[in-house]
Design a protein around this motif. Structure first.
Motif, PDB file in Angstrom:
ATOM      1  N   PHE A 198     -26.867  26.568 -29.410  1.00  0.00           N
ATOM      2  CA  PHE A 198     -25.540  25.949 -29.429  1.00  0.00           C
ATOM      3  C   PHE A 198     -25.539  24.561 -30.086  1.00  0.00           C
ATOM      4  O   PHE A 198     -24.487  23.928 -30.160  1.00  0.00           O
ATOM      5  N   THR A 199     -26.701  24.095 -30.526  1.00  0.00           N
ATOM      6  CA  THR A 199     -26.766  22.766 -31.125  1.00  0.00           C
ATOM      7  C   THR A 199     -25.805  22.663 -32.320  1.00  0.00           C
ATOM      8  O   THR A 199     -25.810  23.510 -33.213  1.00  0.00           O
ATOM      9  N   GLY A 200     -24.974  21.633 -32.298  1.00  0.00           N
ATOM     10  CA  GLY A 200     -24.030  21.403 -33.385  1.00  0.00           C
ATOM     11  C   GLY A 200     -22.744  22.179 -33.282  1.00  0.00           C
ATOM     12  O   GLY A 200     -21.868  22.052 -34.143  1.00  0.00           O
ATOM     13  N   LYS A 201     -22.571  22.994 -32.249  1.00  0.00           N
ATOM     14  CA  LYS A 201     -21.366  23.814 -32.105  1.00  0.00           C
ATOM     15  C   LYS A 201     -20.465  23.224 -31.033  1.00  0.00           C
ATOM     16  O   LYS A 201     -20.944  22.667 -30.040  1.00  0.00           O
ATOM     17  N   THR A 202     -19.183  23.381 -31.229  1.00  0.00           N
ATOM     18  CA  THR A 202     -18.211  22.869 -30.259  1.00  0.00           C
ATOM     19  C   THR A 202     -17.302  23.960 -29.725  1.00  0.00           C
ATOM     20  O   THR A 202     -16.387  23.670 -28.956  1.00  0.00           O
ATOM     21  N   ARG A 203     -17.540  25.218 -30.155  1.00  0.00           N
ATOM     22  CA  ARG A 203     -16.743  26.339 -29.672  1.00  0.00           C
ATOM     23  C   ARG A 203     -17.676  27.468 -29.270  1.00  0.00           C
ATOM     24  O   ARG A 203     -18.728  27.677 -29.881  1.00  0.00           O
ATOM     25  N   ALA A 250     -13.486  16.761 -23.602  1.00  0.00           N
ATOM     26  CA  ALA A 250     -14.252  15.532 -23.381  1.00  0.00           C
ATOM     27  C   ALA A 250     -13.489  14.654 -22.407  1.00  0.00           C
ATOM     28  O   ALA A 250     -12.270  14.486 -22.517  1.00  0.00           O
ATOM     29  N   ARG A 251     -14.242  14.084 -21.422  1.00  0.00           N
ATOM     30  CA  ARG A 251     -13.614  13.187 -20.454  1.00  0.00           C
ATOM     31  C   ARG A 251     -14.522  11.992 -20.204  1.00  0.00           C
ATOM     32  O   ARG A 251     -15.752  12.096 -20.284  1.00  0.00           O
ATOM     33  N   ARG A 252     -13.926  10.890 -19.874  1.00  0.00           N
ATOM     34  CA  ARG A 252     -14.657   9.696 -19.462  1.00  0.00           C
ATOM     35  C   ARG A 252     -14.568   9.617 -17.944  1.00  0.00           C
ATOM     36  O   ARG A 252     -13.482   9.514 -17.373  1.00  0.00           O
ATOM     37  N   GLU A 253     -15.745   9.691 -17.291  1.00  0.00           N
ATOM     38  CA  GLU A 253     -15.767   9.795 -15.836  1.00  0.00           C
ATOM     39  C   GLU A 253     -16.518   8.627 -15.209  1.00  0.00           C
ATOM     40  O   GLU A 253     -17.559   8.197 -15.697  1.00  0.00           O
ATOM     41  N   ARG A 283     -24.790  21.510 -24.211  1.00  0.00           N
ATOM     42  CA  ARG A 283     -24.982  21.651 -22.766  1.00  0.00           C
ATOM     43  C   ARG A 283     -23.735  22.241 -22.113  1.00  0.00           C
ATOM     44  O   ARG A 283     -23.832  23.135 -21.263  1.00  0.00           O
ATOM     45  N   ALA A 284     -22.560  21.770 -22.509  1.00  0.00           N
ATOM     46  CA  ALA A 284     -21.320  22.268 -21.905  1.00  0.00           C
ATOM     47  C   ALA A 284     -21.097  23.744 -22.227  1.00  0.00           C
ATOM     48  O   ALA A 284     -20.647  24.520 -21.370  1.00  0.00           O
ATOM     49  N   LEU A 285     -21.407  24.152 -23.461  1.00  0.00           N
ATOM     50  CA  LEU A 285     -21.242  25.561 -23.821  1.00  0.00           C
ATOM     51  C   LEU A 285     -22.221  26.440 -23.039  1.00  0.00           C
ATOM     52  O   LEU A 285     -21.881  27.555 -22.622  1.00  0.00           O
ATOM     53  N   THR A 286     -23.427  25.928 -22.856  1.00  0.00           N
ATOM     54  CA  THR A 286     -24.405  26.684 -22.065  1.00  0.00           C
ATOM     55  C   THR A 286     -23.919  26.826 -20.621  1.00  0.00           C
ATOM     56  O   THR A 286     -24.032  27.903 -20.017  1.00  0.00           O
ATOM     57  N   ASP A 299     -19.368   9.472 -20.663  1.00  0.00           N
ATOM     58  CA  ASP A 299     -18.552  10.487 -21.336  1.00  0.00           C
ATOM     59  C   ASP A 299     -19.213  11.836 -21.128  1.00  0.00           C
ATOM     60  O   ASP A 299     -20.420  12.000 -21.381  1.00  0.00           O
ATOM     61  N   VAL A 300     -18.445  12.783 -20.648  1.00  0.00           N
ATOM     62  CA  VAL A 300     -18.976  14.108 -20.390  1.00  0.00           C
ATOM     63  C   VAL A 300     -18.138  15.144 -21.116  1.00  0.00           C
ATOM     64  O   VAL A 300     -16.967  14.910 -21.446  1.00  0.00           O
ATOM     65  N   VAL A 301     -18.759  16.279 -21.401  1.00  0.00           N
ATOM     66  CA  VAL A 301     -18.062  17.398 -22.025  1.00  0.00           C
ATOM     67  C   VAL A 301     -18.189  18.585 -21.082  1.00  0.00           C
ATOM     68  O   VAL A 301     -19.298  18.923 -20.651  1.00  0.00           O
ATOM     69  N   ARG A 302     -17.059  19.185 -20.749  1.00  0.00           N
ATOM     70  CA  ARG A 302     -17.064  20.314 -19.819  1.00  0.00           C
ATOM     71  C   ARG A 302     -16.249  21.460 -20.396  1.00  0.00           C
ATOM     72  O   ARG A 302     -15.368  21.273 -21.229  1.00  0.00           O
ATOM     73  N   TRP A 303     -16.553  22.635 -19.898  1.00  0.00           N
ATOM     74  CA  TRP A 303     -15.823  23.839 -20.265  1.00  0.00           C
ATOM     75  C   TRP A 303     -14.585  23.947 -19.385  1.00  0.00           C
ATOM     76  O   TRP A 303     -14.679  23.932 -18.158  1.00  0.00           O
ATOM     77  N   ASN A 304     -13.446  24.041 -20.005  1.00  0.00           N
ATOM     78  CA  ASN A 304     -12.195  24.250 -19.284  1.00  0.00           C
ATOM     79  C   ASN A 304     -11.904  25.743 -19.300  1.00  0.00           C
ATOM     80  O   ASN A 304     -11.503  26.306 -20.322  1.00  0.00           O
ATOM     81  N   SER A 305     -12.116  26.397 -18.152  1.00  0.00           N
ATOM     82  CA  SER A 305     -11.989  27.856 -18.115  1.00  0.00           C
ATOM     83  C   SER A 305     -10.542  28.294 -18.340  1.00  0.00           C
ATOM     84  O   SER A 305     -10.299  29.376 -18.883  1.00  0.00           O
TER      85      SER A 305
END
Length: 871
Positions: free
Chosen positions: A724-729, A639-642, A665-668, A626-632
């Motif tokens: 960014f720890t604990g943040k999702t936006r 979140a996606r399962r790859e 990590r994704a936000l960074t 499961d990965v989390v990526r930034w959708n520009s």
């Protein structure tokens, strides 16, 4: 033992004396001086040797055989008694051998297998000026052995053309030089005609040399291909018009009565050649059978003149009797890293000036001679040959260093850090190195094969005799030039041409001599692998690719889901097929050769591979996560399962809610993509950054961190990721949190120093605190002068410009009118009071009558208010 006198003979007692008291020696001697064959024999009875062996390193197999044979003849013995040699696939030594001539890779194996060098008293590095990678590594290993384990080991570095002073300083060794023996050589340039091929120019030069000068002719050419073309051009034609039939009595005539020409003519020389018995054309290169090499190194038994077509094996260490004319193409095949193949390939490159001089000297060994150069006189050559270390791929070196267990070796020229890091990354992919760059069990087995690590990994991946034989074929095919003239991009076509050749029916578009060489090399590999199986007569579609994947794990590729002509590679890059590709439609490929391009790499050679075999051989490289990526586009995390193979995404589908553990990590990464402007900068934070960057420039002793855009983006994981720890936006990061993240690398005491030396505000004579403005130049690094914008009346009584940064930096004063409008910009307040204030006062007094405009600003009282009414 022969008592023949050599130019180096008078120097031998000094060599022996120096090695009595020193363990290292640099010896310079020109070609023909006798260093290669006389120094080892002279050392045999040295007391410090105490009956032990001498190992002499030669850069080429031809030279190693020749030197061993010559020394053995001097002793009246066959090769393999007192003097022997060891080269790849050939061993002529015995228990009685005391002088062992080896090629460079053999010495490295000896040192790796036995660092104590039991029974060895001296190492001689001959022709070190060629600066082969193996020689540089061998010397570095030998110095380490000498320094750590064997302080009695003698090391002698010998060469005809090297920077002896530099090398002697590096080795902390004495340096001896032999004058040698040579005759004058007249050097000139033989011009090419317009659009003339090398073989045609060479033929004209040979014809004219045979007609005008006595003796044999030595022609230097870059490689076997060019030798074959020139040999064909010099062969007699069916009509009998070949130059070889028409040399005739030119040899005897010219040896008795010769008039030297000042420069070779560019015209044809056919009419100069009288009728007669002709001459012999002989090739000389490292792939020739021993009997043919030996024939070239001996005078012609019938006394005929000879034209020797040689690679740079004849440049040093090999003596050719009777040569009076050298014709030099000015080229040599040297290894260069080829990013298309992933290997170092032999490319034809211009030789150095040192090599050109050494080649020319071959014409002056027995009498005065002539050297004709086939390049323009205006062409300038590099003074010395560049070390291979600087221009080849370093995977083999990195594996040797890992096996040695130390990075602290002393190299004459250290390996480039970037190339070494890339080599280690490849070795980790191949399984030869662990993550901490220590050698693995597989890496040790790979090292024992003595070939490029890519090739070794493939050869060792074979699980049965059939696969071993097929891997041997592949290794031979990958190391050789393409045997097909028009073969497309399928590696299988080359293998099928090889199989057809073995059955006596080679394709019409195949080069039979190239296939014969490939077949011979494959036999050698089967012997090395101890493979009893015969190569298969036919193969399944994926068999080549299944093996090749172990050599090129970074070039395993899958067809792009939306573009069938494009492939995604395991290393993250992409490449496309030819429009008429023979591999069109294959879902998985292993690419052995591709043409790199910044925009669009092209697949030159590949083989299909079976996905099931990949999953079996490389299970750890197939992952589902499961990965989390930034959708520009959505400016949000998703979140996606790859499912993936290395960096190839095979399948991707939504995975529900964003996991906070992955979000930071994704936000960074989003900030890395969008830039720092995506963060909630405030004016105060920008000012704080300007203060720190200013003090970095003005007070370097404070050792403040670099807060430029480039530095901050390069270190996002260090300072921003924790925030960014604990943040999702992205917009969940507050201004205060960003500020603390920026300051996280600066301790409390240093922050106090920043406030003291680059204050936010400064007190002025009016009693008010005014803000200082800190900005950076357009480069984002260099500070501009800090600005203090203040009303002129607030500075009355102040004599000099205020300063910050421990008094080192004057403020740039923006002097304002009572209404806050700019009056003057100055960095020198004293000069303003003296020379400019009076003009400003005259202009402003009528406009602002209720504000003080004293005649003497030096002694006036500063104020931020207007005068009281009625005053």
């Amino acid at each position: 033992m022969s008592t023949t006198e050599f130019p180096i003979t008078p120097l031998l007692p000094r060599i022996l004396a120096q090695l009595e008291t020193h363990t290292r020696l640099v010896l310079e001697a020109p070609p023909g001086a006798g260093k290669t064959t006389q120094v080892p024999l002279a050392l045999l009875d040295a007391p410090w040797l105490a009956g032990r062996r001498i190992i002499m390193l030669e850069p080429r197999r031809v030279a190693a055989r020749s030197a061993a044979l010559f020394m053995a003849r001097q002793l009246g013995e066959p090769v393999g008694e007192t003097v022997g040699y060891r080269i790849r696939f050939e061993n002529k030594v015995s228990a009685r051998t005391r002088v062992e001539v080896v090629t460079e890779g053999i010495l490295t194996r000896m040192l790796q297998d036995d660092p104590l060098l039991e029974g060895v008293g001296a190492l001689l590095f001959d022709e070190f000026h060629e600066r082969h990678l193996s020689a540089d590594l061998g010397l570095a290993l030998a110095l380490d052995v000498q320094g750590q384990l064997r302080d009695d080991l003698r090391i002698v570095v010998m060469s005809a053309t090297l920077d002896g002073e530099r090398l002697a300083n590096f080795l902390d060794a004495p340096r001896l030089s032999s004058e040698g023996r040579s005759y004058p050589v007249e050097v000139s340039h033989f011009p090419a005609r317009r659009d003339e091929a090398l073989e045609a120019q060479t033929r004209r030069a040979v014809e004219q040399a045979l007609a005008e000068h006595p003796g044999d002719v030595l022609v230097f050419l870059p490689g076997q291909r060019e030798i074959a073309k020139v040999q064909a051009a010099l062969s007699p034609s069916p009509s009998g018009g070949g130059v070889g039939e028409r040399v005739g009595a030119a040899a005897s005539h010219n040896s008795q009565q010769h008039q030297a020409s000042s420069a070779p003519s560019s015209g044809a020389a056919r009419h100069l050649l009288p009728q007669g018995e002709g001459y012999e054309v002989l090739p000389l290169h490292g792939e020739l059978p021993i009997e043919q090499q030996s024939r070239v190194l001996q005078p012609d038994p019938d006394g005929r003149r000879r034209v020797v077509l040689a690679t740079n094996v004849a440049e040093s260490s090999v003596t050719l009797p009777g040569v009076r004319v050298v014709i030099d193409a000015g080229l040599a095949r040297e290894p260069r890293y080829d990013p298309n193949s992933g290997f170092s390939r032999l490319d034809a490159v211009a030789i150095s000036q040192a090599s050109a001089d050494q080649r020319a000297g071959r014409a002056g060994r027995v009498a005065a001679g002539w050297a004709w150069r086939l390049w323009p006189q205006s062409q300038r050559l590099e003074p010395q040959r560049r070390p291979e270390m600087m221009q080849v791929e370093l995977a083999s070196l990195a594996l040797e260093l890992a096996a040695w267990g130390s990075d602290e070796l002393r190299f004459v020229d250290p390996p480039p850090a970037g190339a070494l890091a890339a080599a280690r990354e490849l070795l980790q992919r191949l399984g030869a190195l662990s993550k901490d760059n220590t050698i693995t069990a597989l890496g040790k087995r790979m090292l024992g094969l003595g070939t490029h690590p890519r090739m070794a990994a493939m050869l060792l991946s074979a699980t049965n005799a059939r696969e071993q034989a097929l891997a041997a074929d592949l290794a031979a095919l990958l190391e050789a030039r393409d045997p097909l003239r028009q073969g497309g991009d399928a590696l299988a076509a080359r293998w099928r041409a090889l199989a057809a050749f073995r059955s006596g029916r080679a394709p019409h578009d195949a080069n039979r001599s190239a296939l014969a060489a490939i077949d011979a090399a494959a036999k050698q590999w089967r012997r090395r692998l101890r493979c009893d199986g015969a190569p298969p007569a036919d193969i399944e579609a994926h068999e080549l690719g299944d093996l090749l994947a172990h050599a090129f794990p970074d070039r395993i590729a899958v067809q792009h889901p939306s573009d069938p002509m494009r492939y995604q590679l395991a290393n993250g890059r992409s490449a496309r097929q030819f429009d008429n590709s023979d591999l069109r439609g294959e879902p998985w490929l292993v690419i052995s050769e591709l043409r790199h391009d910044p925009r669009d790499a092209l697949i030159l050679r590949a083989a299909p591979v079976d996905e099931a075999r990949l999953r079996s051989d490389f299970p750890e490289r197939f992952r589902q996560q499961d990965v989390v990526r930034w959708n520009s586009a959505k400016r949000a995390l998703e979140a996606r399962r790859e499912s993936s193979f290395e960096r190839i995404v095979l399948d991707s589908r939504p995975a529900g809610q964003v996991n906070p553990a992955h979000a930071a990590r994704a936000l960074t990464d989003a900030v890395r993509e969008l830039g720092l402007d995506a963060l909630p900068w405030t004016e105060n934070l920008q000012q704080w950054r300007g203060r720190v960057m200013g003090l970095r420039h003005w007070m370097s002793e404070l050792e403040l961190p670099d807060l430029s855009d480039t530095a901050l983006l390069a270190t996002l994981d260090d300072w921003l990721l924790p925030a960014f720890t604990g943040k999702t936006r992205l917009d969940a990061l507050s201004e205060e949190e960003l500020g603390e993240a920026l300051k996280s690398g600066i301790d409390w005491n240093t922050r106090q120093l920043i406030d003291r030396h680059a204050p936010v505000r400064i007190s002025v004579p009016s009693g008010m605190d005014r803000r200082i403005d800190y900005t950076l130049d357009d480069d984002g690094i260099t500070p501009r002068p800090p600005v203090l914008a203040v009303k002129l009346q607030e500075l009355f009584g102040l004599a000099d410009t205020p300063r910050i940064a421990d008094g080192r930096v004057p403020l740039l004063l923006h002097l304002l009118s009572p209404g806050g409008k700019p009056l003057q910009v100055t960095g020198d307040l004293k000069n303003f009071w003296q020379n400019t204030y009076a003009e400003v006062k005259k202009e402003m007094k009528g406009r602002y009558p209720r504000h003080p405009w004293p005649d003497d600003p030096w002694s006036a009282t500063a104020t931020h208010r207007a005068k009281p009414r009625g005053t």
